[in-house]
Design an enzyme around this catalytic site. Structure first.
Site, PDB file in Angstrom:
ATOM      1  N   ARG A  35       0.827  -1.222   0.000  1.00 45.91           N
ATOM      2  CA  ARG A  35       0.000   0.000   0.000  1.00 45.91           C
ATOM      3  C   ARG A  35       0.858   1.269   0.000  1.00 45.91           C
ATOM      4  NH1 ARG A  35      -4.623  -2.401   3.981  1.00 45.91           N
ATOM      5  NH2 ARG A  35      -5.969  -3.127   2.311  1.00 45.91           N
ATOM      6  N   LYS A 199     -19.052 -17.429   1.245  1.00 44.51           N
ATOM      7  CA  LYS A 199     -20.521 -17.346   1.267  1.00 44.51           C
ATOM      8  C   LYS A 199     -21.110 -16.602   0.077  1.00 44.51           C
ATOM      9  CE  LYS A 199     -20.978 -17.385   6.250  1.00 44.51           C
ATOM     10  NZ  LYS A 199     -21.299 -16.568   7.424  1.00 44.51           N
ATOM     11  N   GLY A 355      -8.163 -10.009  -0.966  1.00 39.97           N
ATOM     12  CA  GLY A 355      -6.968 -10.474  -0.252  1.00 39.97           C
ATOM     13  C   GLY A 355      -6.504 -11.869  -0.640  1.00 39.97           C
TER      14      GLY A 355
HETATM   15  P1  AMP Z   1     -14.337 -14.587   1.275  1.00 38.63           P
HETATM   16  O1  AMP Z   1     -13.750 -13.745   2.369  1.00 38.63           O
HETATM   17  O2  AMP Z   1     -15.814 -14.580   1.221  1.00 38.63           O
HETATM   18  O3  AMP Z   1     -13.693 -14.307  -0.068  1.00 38.63           O
HETATM   19  O4  AMP Z   1     -13.986 -16.080   1.660  1.00 38.63           O
HETATM   20  C1  AMP Z   1     -12.673 -16.537   1.776  1.00 38.63           C
HETATM   21  C2  AMP Z   1     -12.644 -17.764   2.640  1.00 38.63           C
HETATM   22  O5  AMP Z   1     -13.479 -18.760   2.081  1.00 38.63           O
HETATM   23  C3  AMP Z   1     -11.274 -18.379   2.763  1.00 38.63           C
HETATM   24  O6  AMP Z   1     -10.809 -18.211   4.057  1.00 38.63           O
HETATM   25  C4  AMP Z   1     -11.498 -19.850   2.409  1.00 38.63           C
HETATM   26  O7  AMP Z   1     -10.841 -20.727   3.304  1.00 38.63           O
HETATM   27  C5  AMP Z   1     -12.998 -20.005   2.541  1.00 38.63           C
HETATM   28  N1  AMP Z   1     -13.494 -21.129   1.739  1.00 38.63           N
HETATM   29  C6  AMP Z   1     -13.307 -21.320   0.427  1.00 38.63           C
HETATM   30  N2  AMP Z   1     -13.830 -22.496   0.047  1.00 38.63           N
HETATM   31  C7  AMP Z   1     -14.372 -23.074   1.140  1.00 38.63           C
HETATM   32  C8  AMP Z   1     -15.041 -24.301   1.383  1.00 38.63           C
HETATM   33  N3  AMP Z   1     -15.245 -25.168   0.394  1.00 38.63           N
HETATM   34  N4  AMP Z   1     -15.441 -24.567   2.633  1.00 38.63           N
HETATM   35  C9  AMP Z   1     -15.217 -23.675   3.623  1.00 38.63           C
HETATM   36  N5  AMP Z   1     -14.598 -22.491   3.456  1.00 38.63           N
HETATM   37  C10 AMP Z   1     -14.167 -22.188   2.225  1.00 38.63           C
END
Ligand code: AMP
Length: 397
Positions: A35, A199, A355
């Site tokens: 950054r 999610k 990230g």
């Molecule tokens: P986000 O912050 O919504 O982009 O989510 C990122 C997080 O999603 C990461 O820490 C991943 O470990 C988690 N993630 C990705 N795939 C899976 C999965 N199949 N089951 C559980 N967590 C997941």
């Protein structure tokens, strides 16, 4: 949007909102200076014009004044990156700061203390914003893309105290906006978006907006299981949002109506528990037994996704394909990074943000191959949702 390229800063003072919210180790050393490096072109331009620079930022989430979150810790790294001396004042408003700004000579840099030592910053308090505007500067420059989606005092509210001629976007903000528009609105087709992460609920707005922009929408990561379940697949103990099943169905229907090709995993790496030491198997996407959970996409899915990416002219990627923090389940995410790197070398325009995706790209040494790596997390997602960010709107009002 007016940018600093339209301004000559000779003998002028510019107050720049930068994003120096950098990670520090236990000894207060900066562990990732991305950054700071990203803000350098804006600072250099103003100093090279013969102007002086006042830098303001937040750092972390302090509750009131707290030495641990003082921006003084970043001075050594800032001086190293800029190759110049940096003055510091242990506050961000008030007489002492006004005096320090008053004494600033062309070519000099003054760093202010953490804006979030004042709760008014996050509240978007207009008297606090006015106190910042009254420090004795000629221009307000916003170069903090990472916080441009927040209507905080220093990122948006302050802009009302400067007329249109005396406020502008810095080079980083301009670069980010141009890159996102290039991918989202002016991208050469086929346009492919890969959306992953935990999610669906956190990316509904993004997915809905992308349905109007892309030819291919690849859904991976934890959110894919809600879509798979909505289609009637057995997903075992995989992460799922049961209250979003109808929404997933609606999105799939809408995609069909709009002629968007939605790609979901066809096979998965499943695990008997959420751990890097778990037992694993590869199964078809509709065959996850109870007691098992999908933690990454499988080899057939990796191949399928690679094929789509190689045939794309524009690629947008946000969010991991699995639990990439565990080596055992990082392959899908890494393969997407490699595929995008390969397509970019062949001339596709690629935008990667968030990230986790950025970390994967860096780990794989692909930084130079990706067309644009965004420095924004939440700000990028809001741009992908088609929203106008308050920090950007405030520069033109
Ligand atoms: P986000 O912050 O919504 O982009 O989510 C990122 C997080 O999603 C990461 O820490 C991943 O470990 C988690 N993630 C990705 N795939 C899976 C999965 N199949 N089951 C559980 N967590 C997941």
């Amino acid at each position: 949007m007016k940018t600093i390229n339209d301004i000559n800063f000779k003998n002028k003072k510019a107050l720049i909102r930068v994003d120096f919210n950098v990670p520090l180790d236990a000894d207060f050393n900066v562990t990732d200076n991305t950054r700071i490096v990203a803000a350098k072109p804006t600072i250099d331009k103003i100093l090279n014009d013969g102007g002086s620079v006042v830098l303001m930022s937040h750092l972390g989430r302090p509750k009131g004044k707290d030495e641990k979150f003082s921006l003084k810790h970043i001075i050594p790294e800032l001086e190293k990156v800029l190759g110049r001396k940096v003055k510091f004042v242990p506050d961000c408003i008030g007489e002492a700061v006004q005096n320090a700004v008053g004494q600033l000579k062309p070519g000099e840099i003054l760093l202010l203390e953490n804006l979030r030592f004042y709760p008014e910053e996050k509240k978007g308090d207009s008297s606090f914003a006015k106190a910042l505007a009254d420090l004795g500067v000629d221009y307000y420059i916003n170069d903090a893309f990472g916080t441009a989606h927040r209507a905080h005092a220093s990122t948006a509210v302050i802009a009302q105290f400067f007329d249109k001629e005396h406020k502008a976007a810095g080079k980083l903000l301009e670069k980010e906006v141009t890159a996102i528009q290039k991918a989202l609105d002016k991208g050469e087709h086929p346009v492919t978006a890969i959306i992953g992460g935990a999610k669906v609920s956190s990316k509904i707005g993004v997915i809905e907006n992308l349905l109007n922009k892309v030819d291919n929408l690849i859904i991976v990561g934890g959110m894919a299981y809600t879509f798979l379940k909505a289609l009637g697949n057995k997903i075992g103990d995989s992460i799922v949002e049961d209250d979003k099943l109808d929404l997933a169905k609606k999105i799939l229907k809408e995609a069909k109506e709009k002629g968007v090709n939605v790609i979901l995993p066809v096979d998965l790496v499943i695990a008997d528990r959420f751990s890097n030491d778990a037992q694993t198997k590869v199964v078809k996407a509709n065959e996850i037994p109870d007691g098992w959970q999908g933690l990454d996409i499988g080899p057939d899915t990796r191949k399928l996704i690679d094929g789509v990416i190689q045939n794309s002219k524009t690629i947008i990627w946000n969010g991991p394909a699995g639990v990439f923090e565990f080596d055992k389940f990082a392959k899908g995410t890494e393969n997407i990074g490699l595929s995008i790197g390969k397509a970019s070398e062949k001339g596709a325009y690629s935008l990667v943000g968030g990230g986790d995706s950025v970390a994967a790209v860096k780990k794989l040494g692909l930084t130079g191959k990706i067309s644009y790596i965004s420095t924004g997390g939440g700000a990028l997602l809001e741009m992908l949702e088609g929203k106008t960010l308050p920090g950007i709107a405030a520069l033109t009002e």
